[in-house]
Design a protein around this motif. Structure first.
Motif, PDB file in Angstrom:
ATOM      1  N   ASN A 111       0.826  -1.214   0.000  1.00 10.32           N
ATOM      2  CA  ASN A 111       0.000   0.000   0.000  1.00 10.32           C
ATOM      3  C   ASN A 111       0.851   1.250   0.000  1.00 10.32           C
ATOM      4  OD1 ASN A 111      -2.980  -0.302   0.037  1.00 10.32           O
ATOM      5  ND2 ASN A 111      -2.545  -1.740   1.688  1.00 10.32           N
ATOM      6  N   GLY A 115       0.165   1.999  -3.495  1.00  9.05           N
ATOM      7  CA  GLY A 115      -1.190   2.490  -3.306  1.00  9.05           C
ATOM      8  C   GLY A 115      -2.235   1.395  -3.353  1.00  9.05           C
ATOM      9  N   ASP A 302       0.464  12.440  -9.472  1.00  7.04           N
ATOM     10  CA  ASP A 302       0.656  12.223  -8.033  1.00  7.04           C
ATOM     11  C   ASP A 302       1.850  11.324  -7.736  1.00  7.04           C
ATOM     12  OD1 ASP A 302      -1.461  13.833  -7.438  1.00  7.04           O
ATOM     13  OD2 ASP A 302      -2.898  12.204  -7.175  1.00  7.04           O
ATOM     14  N   LYS A 339      -5.255  18.542   0.039  1.00  9.29           N
ATOM     15  CA  LYS A 339      -4.924  17.153  -0.284  1.00  9.29           C
ATOM     16  C   LYS A 339      -4.739  16.321   0.979  1.00  9.29           C
ATOM     17  CE  LYS A 339      -2.806  18.014  -4.798  1.00  9.29           C
ATOM     18  NZ  LYS A 339      -1.562  17.939  -5.608  1.00  9.29           N
ATOM     19  N   SER A 342      -8.137  15.564   2.359  1.00  6.04           N
ATOM     20  CA  SER A 342      -8.895  14.608   1.553  1.00  6.04           C
ATOM     21  C   SER A 342      -8.573  13.155   1.905  1.00  6.04           C
ATOM     22  CB  SER A 342      -8.613  14.829   0.065  1.00  6.04           C
ATOM     23  OG  SER A 342      -7.312  14.369  -0.278  1.00  6.04           O
ATOM     24  N   LYS A 343      -7.415  12.923   2.530  1.00  5.16           N
ATOM     25  CA  LYS A 343      -6.954  11.584   2.928  1.00  5.16           C
ATOM     26  C   LYS A 343      -6.776  10.666   1.720  1.00  5.16           C
ATOM     27  CE  LYS A 343      -9.344  11.940   7.366  1.00  5.16           C
ATOM     28  NZ  LYS A 343     -10.309  11.333   8.305  1.00  5.16           N
ATOM     29  N   LYS A 344      -6.483  11.265   0.574  1.00  2.00           N
ATOM     30  CA  LYS A 344      -6.280  10.468  -0.636  1.00  2.00           C
ATOM     31  C   LYS A 344      -4.819  10.403  -1.049  1.00  2.00           C
ATOM     32  CE  LYS A 344     -10.924  11.359  -2.462  1.00  2.00           C
ATOM     33  NZ  LYS A 344     -11.717  11.942  -3.571  1.00  2.00           N
ATOM     34  N   LEU A 345      -3.927  10.952  -0.222  1.00  2.00           N
ATOM     35  CA  LEU A 345      -2.511  10.948  -0.541  1.00  2.00           C
ATOM     36  C   LEU A 345      -1.890   9.586  -0.243  1.00  2.00           C
ATOM     37  CD1 LEU A 345      -1.423  14.373   1.001  1.00  2.00           C
ATOM     38  CD2 LEU A 345      -1.520  13.825  -1.426  1.00  2.00           C
ATOM     39  N   SER A 346      -0.853   9.246  -0.997  1.00  2.00           N
ATOM     40  CA  SER A 346      -0.054   8.085  -0.627  1.00  2.00           C
ATOM     41  C   SER A 346       0.645   8.386   0.695  1.00  2.00           C
ATOM     42  CB  SER A 346       1.000   7.797  -1.704  1.00  2.00           C
ATOM     43  OG  SER A 346       1.962   8.844  -1.733  1.00  2.00           O
ATOM     44  N   GLU A 350       1.892  12.027   1.974  1.00  2.00           N
ATOM     45  CA  GLU A 350       1.327  12.552   3.209  1.00  2.00           C
ATOM     46  C   GLU A 350       2.437  12.992   4.158  1.00  2.00           C
ATOM     47  OE1 GLU A 350      -2.020  11.266   6.550  1.00  2.00           O
ATOM     48  OE2 GLU A 350      -0.756   9.721   5.643  1.00  2.00           O
TER      49      GLU A 350
END
Length: 497
Positions: A111, A115, A302, A339, A342-346, A350
């Motif tokens: 992950n 990701g 990204d 960003k 949004s908690k969508k960062l790797s 992050e």
């Protein structure tokens, strides 16, 4: 070039699952899976801690399957920082066949790097099998497998003859300044506090009020009277720009609409490197160079963002570029905050994004920008900090606990807009410190959170009463083997008298 990520899959049942599963389970399974991640020419796995070895030479023998998971652009140094943050979770005494096993480790690694996790049938299989009579038959064999090797608790190679693979140290008990990572922070300690006060010629803490009763404690709370924010100041500049050049070629080569950015790269990257390497915080920074970096940040995918975030982090330590990025005309920091929220960062992005936000505290302009109520930046920073404090990743948690401390310096008891935010942050810090097992926690994280707690309640009677109501257990930290932690705990107790 990206780094290939492979999953080596082993069978802990040594063929028994394939032979006996159908009559005992009613369906056939091929193996009881053990997995490891292979990247950078190293095989990483969870044994007696997080271990590394030469691929195909681990105690597990030969994998019965090798899965190509994909390619990552994350450099080895960032991955090793991630692993450092996982050392407490993946220790031998925390191994659990169903809840915290080798496949959970490789799933976390996958992950972080890509990701996406490893195939779900591998992660889910133990729960399905071990609750059956067949699983009960296999469990002693599997438990014996993990105990017979005599594996230790530190990261490192299993096979003693493999000296060409250096030990990767367990740094969970070290201060940031002594870690062997490429990117470090200024560590708060008694020596640096004295130096900081002398350099800045600050006699009183910026939150001090001469008529407040805490003013009389000024000679008894030297740690809490530190007023200099903690910044992330070091980086492997050459490695960052080498990676950036690789990404520029991938992003722009052959794309006619991006040719101008591509042809500008050599000139602008040399300019950026010269600025970052300079020790002069007042070095002139051409506006065209900063706008070029802005264009790269906007244009890059990204997966290719992290060298740009590293460059931005270092530029925030120069006065001109800090002022450029922390005024209302630039939306870059606000975009990064969005960003994060949004908690969508790797995980890598992050971590680097939180370090960028920390370095905004280099200047008054940066502080004003983060605390500008009209832009809602402060609410986003506070909410994101509180959320990320619950992370199990130590490296990320260090960056976030640092941010909590930096925020605490400037959250004023005299500003009614700050009071609710201060209460929220104090409550989150108290909860994290109360819930954590100090013997397993990174002392540097605990120290920074205690610094944030003490700084929040300093000269703030309302927060003192709230902390008293929470009935915080100071004894846990008074008994710390870390002198600075126990000393700091005593200072906070003085504020409550």
């Amino acid at each position: 070039m990206g780094h290939k990520v492979q999953l080596h899959v082993y069978d802990l049942s040594r063929g028994m699952a394939k032979s006996f599963s159908l009559p005992l389970l009613g369906k056939r399974i091929d193996a009881i899976y053990h997995t490891s991640i292979v990247i950078y020419g190293i095989e990483w796995y969870f044994g007696g801690g997080i271990l590394r070895d030469i691929p195909f030479q681990t105690p597990h023998g030969q994998p019965f399957e090798i899965l190509e998971l994909g390619e990552t652009e994350i450099p080895k140094e960032i991955f090793e920082e991630f692993l450092n943050g996982q050392t407490d979770r993946f220790r031998m005494d925390r191994y659990h066949l169903l809840e915290n096993n080798c496949n959970h480790f490789t799933n976390e690694c996958s992950n972080f790097l890509l990701g996406v996790g490893i195939p779900s049938h591998i992660v889910d299989l133990p729960n399905e099998v071990m609750s059956t009579p067949f699983g009960a038959m296999l469990q002693p064999m599997i438990n014996n497998f993990f105990s017979q090797q005599g594996w230790g608790n530190a990261m490192g190679p299993v096979n003693n003859q493999q000296q060409q693979l250096p030990m990767f140290p367990n740094t969970s008990s070290l201060s940031t300044a002594t870690q062997t990572t490429k990117t470090t922070t200024t560590t708060i300690n008694t020596t640096s506090i004295n130096n900081n006060n002398n350099n800045n010629k600050v006699e009183n803490h910026p939150k001090s009020n001469s008529i407040h009763r805490h003013y009389k404690l000024s000679n008894k709370i030297p740690l809490l009277l530190n007023s200099k924010p903690v910044l992330f100041e070091k980086s492997d500049v050459e490695a960052v720009f080498n990676k950036l050049k690789e990404f520029v070629n991938k992003e722009f080569k052959g794309k006619e609409n991006e040719q101008q950015l591509f042809t500008q790269y050599e000139k602008e990257s040399n300019q950026l490197k010269q600025i970052i390497k300079s020790t002069d915080v007042n070095i002139a920074v051409p506006i065209e160079t900063l706008r070029y970096l802005d264009n790269l940040l906007i244009t890059f995918s990204d997966d290719h963002q992290f060298p740009l975030l590293e460059i931005l982090r270092m530029l925030l330590l120069k006065n001109q570029s800090n002022q450029y990025y922390t005024n209302n005309n630039s939306k870059m920091i606000s975009n990064i905050l969005s960003k994060i929220q949004s908690k969508k960062l790797s995980k890598a992005s992050e971590l680097l994004s939180f370090r960028v936000i920390n370095n905004c505290f280099h200047s008054k302009s940066g502080i004003n920008y983060l605390f500008d109520q009209s832009m809602n930046n402060l609410n986003v920073v506070i909410e994101s900090t509180i959320d990320a404090l619950h992370s199990m990743d130590k490296i990320l948690k260090r960056a976030v606990s640092t941010l909590a401390y930096n925020l605490s310096i400037h959250l004023s008891a005299d500003n009614p807009n700050h009071q609710e935010q201060s209460i929220s942050l104090l409550g989150a810090i108290e909860h994290i410190l109360s819930e954590s097992n100090f013997s397993n926690e990174d002392p540097e994280i605990s120290f920074r959170l205690l610094m944030a707690m003490g700084t929040l309640v300093y000269c703030n009677d309302d927060l003192i009463e709230i902390l008293k109501t929470l009935d915080f257990d100071f004894n846990k930290y008074l008994n710390s083997k870390e002198l600075k932690v126990s000393q700091l705990t005593k200072e906070i107790q003085l504020l409550l008298l």
